[in-house]
Design a protein around this motif. Structure first.
Motif, short mmCIF file in Angstrom:
data_model
loop_
_atom_site.label_atom_id
_atom_site.label_comp_id
_atom_site.label_asym_id
_atom_site.label_seq_id
_atom_site.Cartn_x
_atom_site.Cartn_y
_atom_site.Cartn_z
N ALA A 1 0.82 -1.21 0.00
CA ALA A 1 0.00 0.00 0.00
C ALA A 1 0.86 1.27 0.00
CB ALA A 1 -0.92 0.00 1.22
N MET A 2 2.17 1.09 -0.12
CA MET A 2 3.07 2.23 -0.05
C MET A 2 3.09 2.98 -1.38
SD MET A 2 5.29 3.82 1.99
CE MET A 2 5.63 2.57 3.20
N ASN A 3 2.64 4.21 -1.34
CA ASN A 3 2.75 5.08 -2.49
C ASN A 3 3.20 6.44 -1.97
OD1 ASN A 3 0.50 6.68 -1.67
ND2 ASN A 3 -0.90 5.22 -2.61
N LYS A 4 3.42 7.35 -2.86
CA LYS A 4 3.97 8.65 -2.46
C LYS A 4 3.06 9.37 -1.45
CE LYS A 4 5.85 12.91 -4.33
NZ LYS A 4 6.32 13.60 -5.53
N ASP A 5 1.76 9.36 -1.68
CA ASP A 5 0.84 10.05 -0.76
C ASP A 5 0.85 9.43 0.62
OD1 ASP A 5 0.12 11.92 -2.68
OD2 ASP A 5 -1.53 10.68 -3.43
N THR A 6 0.86 8.11 0.66
CA THR A 6 0.89 7.41 1.96
C THR A 6 2.19 7.73 2.69
OG1 THR A 6 -0.41 5.61 1.03
CG2 THR A 6 0.78 5.14 3.06
N LEU A 7 3.29 7.67 1.94
CA LEU A 7 4.59 7.94 2.55
C LEU A 7 4.70 9.41 2.98
CD1 LEU A 7 7.22 6.67 3.41
CD2 LEU A 7 8.12 7.14 1.12
N LEU A 8 4.16 10.32 2.19
CA LEU A 8 4.19 11.74 2.55
C LEU A 8 3.50 11.95 3.89
CD1 LEU A 8 5.03 14.59 1.68
CD2 LEU A 8 2.84 14.78 0.51
N ASP A 9 2.39 11.29 4.10
CA ASP A 9 1.68 11.38 5.38
C ASP A 9 2.56 10.86 6.52
OD1 ASP A 9 -0.69 11.95 6.95
OD2 ASP A 9 -0.91 9.75 7.11
N GLN A 10 3.25 9.76 6.26
CA GLN A 10 4.13 9.18 7.28
C GLN A 10 5.35 10.08 7.54
OE1 GLN A 10 5.07 5.16 6.20
NE2 GLN A 10 2.92 4.52 6.23
N VAL A 11 5.89 10.62 6.48
CA VAL A 11 7.06 11.50 6.61
C VAL A 11 6.68 12.74 7.42
CG1 VAL A 11 8.60 13.06 5.32
CG2 VAL A 11 8.26 10.71 4.54
N ARG B 1 4.85 12.88 9.89
CA ARG B 1 4.91 12.52 11.32
C ARG B 1 6.33 12.19 11.77
NH1 ARG B 1 -0.19 9.48 10.13
NH2 ARG B 1 1.26 7.84 9.55
N ASN B 2 7.10 11.54 10.88
CA ASN B 2 8.45 11.13 11.24
C ASN B 2 9.26 10.91 9.96
OD1 ASN B 2 10.82 10.00 12.15
ND2 ASN B 2 9.88 8.32 13.25
N TRP B 3 10.18 11.80 9.67
CA TRP B 3 10.94 11.75 8.42
C TRP B 3 11.77 10.49 8.28
CZ3 TRP B 3 16.17 11.27 8.14
CH2 TRP B 3 16.92 11.59 9.29
N ARG B 4 12.10 9.84 9.37
CA ARG B 4 12.97 8.66 9.33
C ARG B 4 12.36 7.48 8.58
NH1 ARG B 4 17.38 9.73 12.47
NH2 ARG B 4 17.10 11.37 13.99
N VAL B 5 11.06 7.51 8.34
CA VAL B 5 10.45 6.42 7.56
C VAL B 5 11.02 6.38 6.14
CG1 VAL B 5 8.30 6.39 8.91
CG2 VAL B 5 8.43 7.74 6.80
N LEU B 6 11.58 7.49 5.70
CA LEU B 6 12.19 7.52 4.36
C LEU B 6 13.36 6.54 4.25
CD1 LEU B 6 12.27 11.29 3.35
CD2 LEU B 6 11.20 9.42 2.10
N GLN B 7 14.02 6.30 5.35
CA GLN B 7 15.16 5.39 5.34
C GLN B 7 14.75 3.96 5.01
OE1 GLN B 7 16.40 6.49 9.32
NE2 GLN B 7 18.17 7.60 8.49
N HIS B 8 13.48 3.64 5.21
CA HIS B 8 12.99 2.27 4.99
C HIS B 8 12.01 2.19 3.83
CE1 HIS B 8 15.00 1.45 8.73
NE2 HIS B 8 14.32 2.43 9.29
N ALA B 9 11.87 3.27 3.13
CA ALA B 9 10.93 3.33 2.00
C ALA B 9 11.52 2.60 0.79
CB ALA B 9 10.65 4.78 1.65
N PRO B 10 10.67 2.21 -0.15
CA PRO B 10 11.18 1.64 -1.39
C PRO B 10 12.15 2.62 -2.05
CG PRO B 10 8.80 1.39 -1.26
CD PRO B 10 9.21 2.27 -0.12
N ARG B 11 13.14 2.09 -2.72
CA ARG B 11 14.21 2.89 -3.31
C ARG B 11 13.70 4.07 -4.14
NH1 ARG B 11 19.39 2.04 -3.73
NH2 ARG B 11 20.61 3.11 -5.32
N ALA B 12 12.74 3.86 -4.98
CA ALA B 12 12.22 4.93 -5.84
C ALA B 12 11.66 6.09 -5.00
CB ALA B 12 11.15 4.40 -6.77
N LEU B 13 11.04 5.77 -3.90
CA LEU B 13 10.46 6.81 -3.04
C LEU B 13 11.52 7.42 -2.12
CD1 LEU B 13 7.02 5.21 -2.17
CD2 LEU B 13 7.48 7.10 -3.73
N ARG B 14 12.52 6.64 -1.79
CA ARG B 14 13.60 7.12 -0.91
C ARG B 14 14.37 8.28 -1.53
NH1 ARG B 14 17.39 2.38 0.62
NH2 ARG B 14 15.88 1.55 -0.82
N GLU B 15 14.33 8.39 -2.83
CA GLU B 15 15.06 9.44 -3.55
C GLU B 15 14.14 10.61 -3.94
OE1 GLU B 15 18.46 9.04 -4.36
OE2 GLU B 15 18.41 7.22 -3.15
#
Length: 173
Positions: free
Chosen positions: A7-17, A19-33
């Motif tokens: 269910a990880m997409n940019k909008d979902t990850l943006l919401d998580q980021v 709250r806590n930017w560190r989730v980017l470290q565990h995001a899929p490679r394409a989203l991590r960049e």
């Protein structure tokens, strides 16, 4: 998506980021960049700049935003941006000691170094040697911050003590 994040997409990850930017470290490679995600992370915590990908540390707009809030983070910027006088000036205005992390160009830049010395006389140490030897610049720096006299005098003494010694000694009679 990859890595067990169906269910990880940019909008979902943006919401998580948000709250806590560190989730980017565990995001899929394409989203991590992803630049937008990193800009959100940096808006939350400029310290995220240390962990950001090289593309973000080479991004002039992102770097300017970061160093305006924490000048010392200049040390994590790309070499090109550490040699960009405008970026270094923004960093120095936030923390004059950021001049320590500047490339050679800004250390030779009269305006950048003068601003750093105006804010903190110790920044004189990080100026290019040619500026430190320029009598007009030294006078102007002391005019901006009288405490610079101490650092200018120390530099002069250390530079004189490093002059080569003549093998022929002068004999006083």
């Amino acid at each position: 998506l990859k890595h067990g994040h169906p269910a990880m997409n940019k909008d979902t990850l943006l919401d998580q980021v948000h709250r806590n930017w560190r989730v980017l470290q565990h995001a899929p490679r394409a989203l991590r960049e992803d630049r937008d995600l990193w800009l959100e992370a940096l808006g939350q915590d400029v310290q995220a700049f240390e962990q950001s990908p090289a593309a973000i540390r080479s991004d002039r707009e992102a770097t300017l935003s970061v160093v305006r809030r924490d000048g010392r983070l200049l040390q994590h910027a790309s070499a090109d941006l550490r040699d960009d006088s405008e970026v270094v000036l923004a960093a120095v205005q936030q923390d004059p000691e950021a001049l320590l992390f500047a490339g050679p160009g800004p250390r030779r830049d009269h305006n950048v170094v003068l601003e750093a010395v105006r804010l903190d006389a110790q920044a004189f140490h990080y100026a290019d040697e040619a500026l430190r030897a320029d009598h007009r610049f030294v006078s102007e720096a002391i005019g901006q911050n009288p405490n610079a006299l101490e650092y200018a005098a120390r530099w002069r003494v250390s530079s004189v003590s490093q002059l080569p010694k003549s093998s022929d000694s002068f004999v006083w009679s």
